[in-house]
Design an enzyme around this catalytic site. Structure first.
Site, short mmCIF file in Angstrom:
data_model
loop_
_atom_site.label_atom_id
_atom_site.label_comp_id
_atom_site.label_asym_id
_atom_site.label_seq_id
_atom_site.Cartn_x
_atom_site.Cartn_y
_atom_site.Cartn_z
N SER A 126 0.82 -1.22 0.00
CA SER A 126 0.00 0.00 0.00
C SER A 126 0.85 1.26 0.00
CB SER A 126 -0.92 0.00 1.22
OG SER A 126 -1.60 1.24 1.28
N THR A 169 -8.70 -1.96 2.15
CA THR A 169 -8.39 -2.40 0.80
C THR A 169 -8.60 -3.90 0.72
OG1 THR A 169 -6.75 -2.28 -0.96
CG2 THR A 169 -5.88 -2.50 1.27
N LYS A 171 -13.21 -4.85 1.33
CA LYS A 171 -14.14 -3.78 0.95
C LYS A 171 -15.62 -4.14 1.12
CE LYS A 171 -11.05 -1.25 -2.11
NZ LYS A 171 -10.89 -0.62 -3.43
N ASP A 188 -13.30 5.84 -4.46
CA ASP A 188 -12.56 5.54 -5.70
C ASP A 188 -13.15 6.27 -6.91
OD1 ASP A 188 -10.66 3.85 -4.53
OD2 ASP A 188 -11.97 2.11 -4.72
N GLY A 224 -15.15 -5.49 -12.21
CA GLY A 224 -14.86 -5.72 -10.80
C GLY A 224 -15.32 -4.53 -9.96
N ASN A 250 -16.53 -6.84 -20.51
CA ASN A 250 -15.69 -7.65 -19.64
C ASN A 250 -15.45 -9.01 -20.26
OD1 ASN A 250 -14.37 -7.80 -17.01
ND2 ASN A 250 -15.86 -9.41 -16.53
N THR A 266 -15.41 -11.88 -18.87
CA THR A 266 -16.48 -12.76 -18.41
C THR A 266 -17.80 -11.98 -18.52
OG1 THR A 266 -14.89 -13.70 -16.87
CG2 THR A 266 -17.20 -14.28 -16.52
N GLU A 300 -20.95 -12.52 -18.10
CA GLU A 300 -22.00 -12.55 -17.05
C GLU A 300 -21.70 -11.54 -15.94
OE1 GLU A 300 -20.29 -16.25 -17.30
OE2 GLU A 300 -20.83 -15.28 -19.19
N ILE A 345 -6.68 3.03 -14.83
CA ILE A 345 -6.54 3.13 -13.38
C ILE A 345 -5.27 2.41 -12.89
CG2 ILE A 345 -9.05 3.35 -13.09
CD1 ILE A 345 -8.91 0.66 -11.58
N GLY A 377 -3.22 6.40 -13.95
CA GLY A 377 -3.91 5.95 -12.75
C GLY A 377 -3.44 6.57 -11.43
P1 ATR Z 1 -11.21 -5.05 -8.77
O1 ATR Z 1 -12.25 -5.26 -7.74
O2 ATR Z 1 -9.96 -4.39 -8.26
O3 ATR Z 1 -11.74 -4.33 -9.99
P2 ATR Z 1 -11.41 -7.80 -9.73
O4 ATR Z 1 -12.75 -7.95 -9.16
O5 ATR Z 1 -10.42 -8.92 -9.53
O6 ATR Z 1 -10.66 -6.50 -9.22
O7 ATR Z 1 -11.54 -7.50 -11.30
C1 ATR Z 1 -10.48 -7.59 -12.16
C2 ATR Z 1 -10.93 -7.26 -13.59
O8 ATR Z 1 -9.85 -7.52 -14.49
C3 ATR Z 1 -12.09 -8.10 -14.06
O9 ATR Z 1 -12.90 -7.34 -14.92
C4 ATR Z 1 -11.37 -9.22 -14.83
O10 ATR Z 1 -12.15 -9.86 -15.81
P3 ATR Z 1 -12.98 -11.21 -15.43
O11 ATR Z 1 -14.22 -10.74 -14.69
O12 ATR Z 1 -13.28 -11.85 -16.71
O13 ATR Z 1 -12.08 -12.04 -14.54
C5 ATR Z 1 -10.27 -8.43 -15.49
N1 ATR Z 1 -9.18 -9.31 -15.93
C6 ATR Z 1 -8.21 -9.84 -15.15
N2 ATR Z 1 -7.38 -10.58 -15.92
C7 ATR Z 1 -7.82 -10.51 -17.20
C8 ATR Z 1 -7.38 -11.04 -18.46
N3 ATR Z 1 -6.29 -11.82 -18.55
N4 ATR Z 1 -8.10 -10.73 -19.57
C9 ATR Z 1 -9.19 -9.95 -19.49
N5 ATR Z 1 -9.66 -9.42 -18.33
C10 ATR Z 1 -8.99 -9.69 -17.21
#
Ligand code: ATR
Length: 289
Positions: free
Chosen positions: A30, A77, A81, A118, A145, A166, A168, A170, A232, A255
């Site tokens: 941090s 952090t 959270k 944030d 996220g 994103n 993923t 969903e 960021i 960021g």
């Molecule tokens: P935070 O709360 O800090 O935003 P998080 O919840 O771990 O952290 O989110 C990380 C983000 O980075 C997510 O949108 C993640 O996508 P997924 O939801 O599909 O996991 C994205 N991310 C991390 N690694 C990735 C990669 N190799 N390619 C694409 N997106 C990625």
């Protein structure tokens, strides 16, 4: 002898010192202690800000213990959270919209106030770069996220139309359901649709040194001339995405500004001074990186 902001006077910690800190697990990485103690010295505040490594199972007991010991509050952090959100007695609008809390304030009446700073920090960072987000324009966020949700909520609160995409899908749909009015784009298609947006924000860890893909650099070929590209990620200060945007003549925001600006809100609550984010502050934190 005058003291310049880059060489602040020694810290004052008397028996009446105001205390705050950052709870995380781990917390060594941090930057918050370096930043807050710099401001404490610079403004001559009698106080201290300390790292507080706290395992998830100890979080509630630790918060209540800090409150009992007279702390003014804490930053929280990863991974605390959501737990902080549940623990707070009172949530401000930003925390309710973000679904998470990064700042706890132990109020005089014994209640614990939860804030999410944030998103406001991100918006303040754009404004400080003379690129305030323009109402009625469209913003595209990469990621779904916690950071994406805070930034999306703050931009919507300022009248922007927000879309998210994103890996993923969903997760993006779930985030959009929590923030009505948010559009969702397919991860495989957003680069083609970029021309519709005035602001692009990377809220993922892509492009971060040591992260999942430090070289992440999507195509900006479809970008409008006036697109603002923000990241960021602050390590490195200039991510491959920002470097590509600059090469293309686009304006960019890194960021580090968000990191510094989000901290102002807690500092003001705990220590009673609204601290400045300026070059001296930035240099100080960079030197601690
Ligand atoms: P935070 O709360 O800090 O935003 P998080 O919840 O771990 O952290 O989110 C990380 C983000 O980075 C997510 O949108 C993640 O996508 P997924 O939801 O599909 O996991 C994205 N991310 C991390 N690694 C990735 C990669 N190799 N390619 C694409 N997106 C990625």
């Amino acid at each position: 002898m005058t003291t310049s902001p880059t060489t602040p006077p020694p810290q004052i910690i008397t028996g009446k010192a105001r205390l705050a800190g950052v709870m995380g697990w781990p917390v060594e990485h941090s930057r918050s202690p370096a930043l807050h103690n710099y401001w404490l010295r610079r403004y001559g505040v009698d106080g201290a800000y300390v790292p507080l490594p706290t395992a998830p199972e100890d979080f509630v007991a630790a918060v209540l213990g800090l409150q009992a010991a007279g702390f003014k509050g804490v930053n929280v952090t990863i991974p605390h959270k959501e737990a902080a959100y549940k623990l707070a007695d009172v949530l401000d609008a930003s925390a309710r919209r973000a679904g998470a809390v990064n700042t706890l304030v132990f109020r005089e009446d014994g209640k614990i106030l939860g804030l999410s700073t944030d998103g406001s920090g991100f918006v303040a960072s754009l404004a400080a770069s003379s690129l305030p987000p323009r109402p009625q324009t469209r913003a595209l966020l990469l990621g779904a996220g916690g950071a994406a949700r805070s930034v999306a909520a703050a931009l919507q609160d300022r009248g922007l139309k927000v879309a998210i995409t994103n890996r993923t899908h969903e997760r993006a749909v779930t985030l959009a359901a929590a923030l009505p009015g948010t559009d969702v784009l397919a991860w495989s298609e957003w680069e083609q649709q970029l021309g519709e947006f005035a602001l692009l924000v990377n809220t993922t860890s892509l492009g971060m040194a040591g992260g999942p893909d430090p070289l992440f650099c999507p195509s900006l070929a479809q970008a409008a001339e006036d697109l603002v590209v923000a990241d960021i990620v602050y390590a490195p200060l200039v991510t491959p995405l920002l470097a590509a945007a600059t090469r293309q003549g686009l304006r960019t925001v890194g960021g580090l500004g968000m990191l510094l600006h989000q901290a102002r809100f807690g500092f003001k609550e705990w220590f009673g001074v609204d601290p400045q984010v300026d070059d001296a502050t930035q240099d100080h934190v960079l030197n601690s990186l």
